[in-house]
Enzyme design. Structure first.
Site, PDB file in Angstrom:
ATOM      1  N   HIS A 130     -16.112 -37.131  11.623  1.00 36.33           N
ATOM      2  CA  HIS A 130     -15.851 -35.894  11.445  1.00 36.33           C
ATOM      3  C   HIS A 130     -15.308 -35.500  10.207  1.00 36.33           C
ATOM      4  CE1 HIS A 130     -16.092 -34.651  16.015  1.00 36.33           C
ATOM      5  NE2 HIS A 130     -17.084 -35.619  15.858  1.00 36.33           N
TER       6      HIS A 130
ATOM      7  N   HIS B 261     -26.198 -40.233  20.408  1.00 36.39           N
ATOM      8  CA  HIS B 261     -26.659 -38.895  20.146  1.00 36.39           C
ATOM      9  C   HIS B 261     -26.999 -38.441  18.462  1.00 36.39           C
ATOM     10  CE1 HIS B 261     -22.824 -37.513  17.832  1.00 36.39           C
ATOM     11  NE2 HIS B 261     -22.369 -38.599  18.689  1.00 36.39           N
TER      12      HIS B 261
ATOM     13  N   ASP C 111     -27.103 -35.452  16.902  1.00 37.39           N
ATOM     14  CA  ASP C 111     -26.341 -34.343  16.373  1.00 37.39           C
ATOM     15  C   ASP C 111     -25.176 -34.404  15.763  1.00 37.39           C
ATOM     16  OD1 ASP C 111     -25.247 -34.704  18.859  1.00 37.39           O
ATOM     17  OD2 ASP C 111     -24.365 -32.684  18.913  1.00 37.39           O
TER      18      ASP C 111
ATOM     19  N   ASP D  21     -20.586 -40.779  12.821  1.00 37.17           N
ATOM     20  CA  ASP D  21     -20.509 -40.129  13.902  1.00 37.17           C
ATOM     21  C   ASP D  21     -22.004 -39.559  14.151  1.00 37.17           C
ATOM     22  OD1 ASP D  21     -20.135 -39.639  16.564  1.00 37.17           O
ATOM     23  OD2 ASP D  21     -18.466 -38.209  15.830  1.00 37.17           O
TER      24      ASP D  21
ATOM     25  N   GLU E 172     -24.272 -33.145  21.418  1.00 36.48           N
ATOM     26  CA  GLU E 172     -23.058 -34.025  22.171  1.00 36.48           C
ATOM     27  C   GLU E 172     -21.863 -33.596  21.581  1.00 36.48           C
ATOM     28  OE1 GLU E 172     -19.777 -37.027  22.034  1.00 36.48           O
ATOM     29  OE2 GLU E 172     -20.724 -36.002  20.379  1.00 36.48           O
ATOM     30  N   GLU E 173     -21.671 -32.880  20.351  1.00 38.96           N
ATOM     31  CA  GLU E 173     -20.595 -32.544  19.451  1.00 38.96           C
ATOM     32  C   GLU E 173     -20.160 -30.917  19.795  1.00 38.96           C
ATOM     33  OE1 GLU E 173     -18.875 -34.552  17.798  1.00 38.96           O
ATOM     34  OE2 GLU E 173     -20.252 -35.945  16.952  1.00 38.96           O
TER      35      GLU E 173
ATOM     36  N   GLU F 158     -21.440 -45.091  20.038  1.00 36.83           N
ATOM     37  CA  GLU F 158     -20.414 -44.548  19.450  1.00 36.83           C
ATOM     38  C   GLU F 158     -19.643 -45.673  18.409  1.00 36.83           C
ATOM     39  OE1 GLU F 158     -19.048 -41.662  19.496  1.00 36.83           O
ATOM     40  OE2 GLU F 158     -19.962 -40.524  21.148  1.00 36.83           O
TER      41      GLU F 158
END
Length: 364
Positions: free
Chosen positions: A337, A74, A76, A104, A134-135, A163
């Protein structure tokens, strides 16, 4: 051609590509500039068919190989917090790239982009997918949208999701369910509380169950998954002088892929069936996916020992389609994150070397 097009140089090192795409801010909902850059960088490559769906970009080889692998990531990120632009730093003798998205999961995306551009003759046909949203909530997920719009693109014998896994293979993923448990009472003035019935006090047995719960460790196809059942929120009360007539406990259950979503809900009903339960979210887990021949070959090629993925990831989407899938990407998941999000540079090159070795092992 978009007026604000950013040019990506996929001939640069995977570390430099990581930095370039991280410095293109792409918080969920703002992926268009990065998606445009990716599409433009791949569009002129003769060995790839490039397909666009919203802000998801797909590139695939069509070499007539006996097997096809889907490799996805992903594009984003979660919101920024003074962690862009990126910078290089050294901590305890380890060189890092610091900044939002480095873990991430743009380092994994960068590795995939570089290999997609360079590997003109892979041992298997490859479908590369870089997707948006995705987030955020599941209904916006670009991979889910792509599966609805173009299910034909998901044909494959094995899938890899980039991931962060410290460049180690992590099989499958836990399932995830969130519920709201409500208690009810009767409002009254707090000066005459005996007239009312306090709904907040009634959640005490619920909290007792959660505090005393012994989470399982479950072996699934040789990998041990750790479960978790926790209160993640509580709300109730009207004013400082009113006995509340309603209270809600928000509960999150991470369940091993040995259980289906329905079985997970049945377990929660066993624990809390005397209360009103509302299901907020439910995502099936995914079994490890390591019994497939391609998965075994992949594990040998990249080295190390497979581990379980405790969190939920989009490997579950591939598993639901009958495609065995694993997680494999640079970065420490504990830094995903985080405000000090950073990826070790050696993990980026290790991931690139592992994927390159496997995809070219039998080429030609």
């Amino acid at each position: 051609m978009p007026l604000n097009l950013v040019t990506l140089d996929l001939s640069a090192s995977s570390i430099d590509v990581t930095r370039a795409i991280c410095d293109i801010e792409s918080v969920s909902g703002n992926e268009t500039v990065l998606a445009d850059a990716i599409e433009h960088a791949l569009a002129g490559l003769g060995h790839l068919e490039v397909i666009r769906d919203g802000d998801t970009v797909v590139a695939r080889t069509n070499l007539g190989r006996a097997q096809r692998v889907v490799i996805a990531g992903h594009i984003d990120t979660v919101p920024l917090n003074r962690n862009l632009p990126t910078r290089f730093e050294t901590l305890d003798g380890v060189d890092y790239l610091w900044g939002r998205g480095t873990v991430d999961m743009k380092a994994g995306v960068a590795v995939q982009l570089k290999l997609a551009a360079e590997l003109t003759d892979p041992a298997v046909d490859v479908t590369w997918m870089w997707y948006d949203h995705e987030e955020v909530s599941d209904d916006l997920n670009g991979l889910g949208r792509l599966a609805r719009n173009r299910p034909d693109l998901f044909a494959g014998d094995f899938a890899i999701l980039g991931e962060p896994t410290n460049s180690q293979v992590e099989g499958g993923c836990n399932g995830n369910v969130r519920i709201e448990i409500r208690t009810f009472g009767l409002r009254s003035h707090s000066a005459r509380s005996w007239v009312g019935d306090n709904a907040i006090h009634k959640v005490a047995p619920i909290l007792d169950v959660l505090a005393g719960y012994q989470a399982r460790e479950v072996e699934v196809e040789g990998l041990v998954y750790r479960e978790g059942l926790n209160a993640v929120g509580i709300s109730g009360g009207i004013a400082g002088n009113i006995i509340p007539d309603e209270c809600m406990v928000h509960v999150n259950y991470r369940f091993a892929p040995s259980r289906s979503g329905a079985e997970a809900l049945a377990h929660l009903t066993e624990l809390f069936g005397d209360y009103e339960i509302t299901v907020v979210d439910l995502a099936e887990g995914a079994r490890p996916g390591l019994d497939a021949v391609l998965a075994q070959d992949f594990l040998v090629a990249v080295g190390g020992t497979a581990r379980p993925k405790y969190g939920w990831t989009d490997v579950a989407r591939f598993s639901a389609l009958g495609i065995p899938a694993v997680n494999y990407g640079p970065g420490d998941p504990l830094k995903a994150h985080a405000d000090d999000e950073r990826v070790a540079l050696h993990q980026i090159t290790e991931c690139e070397d592992g994927l390159r070795s496997w995809l070219t092992a039998s080429a030609g």
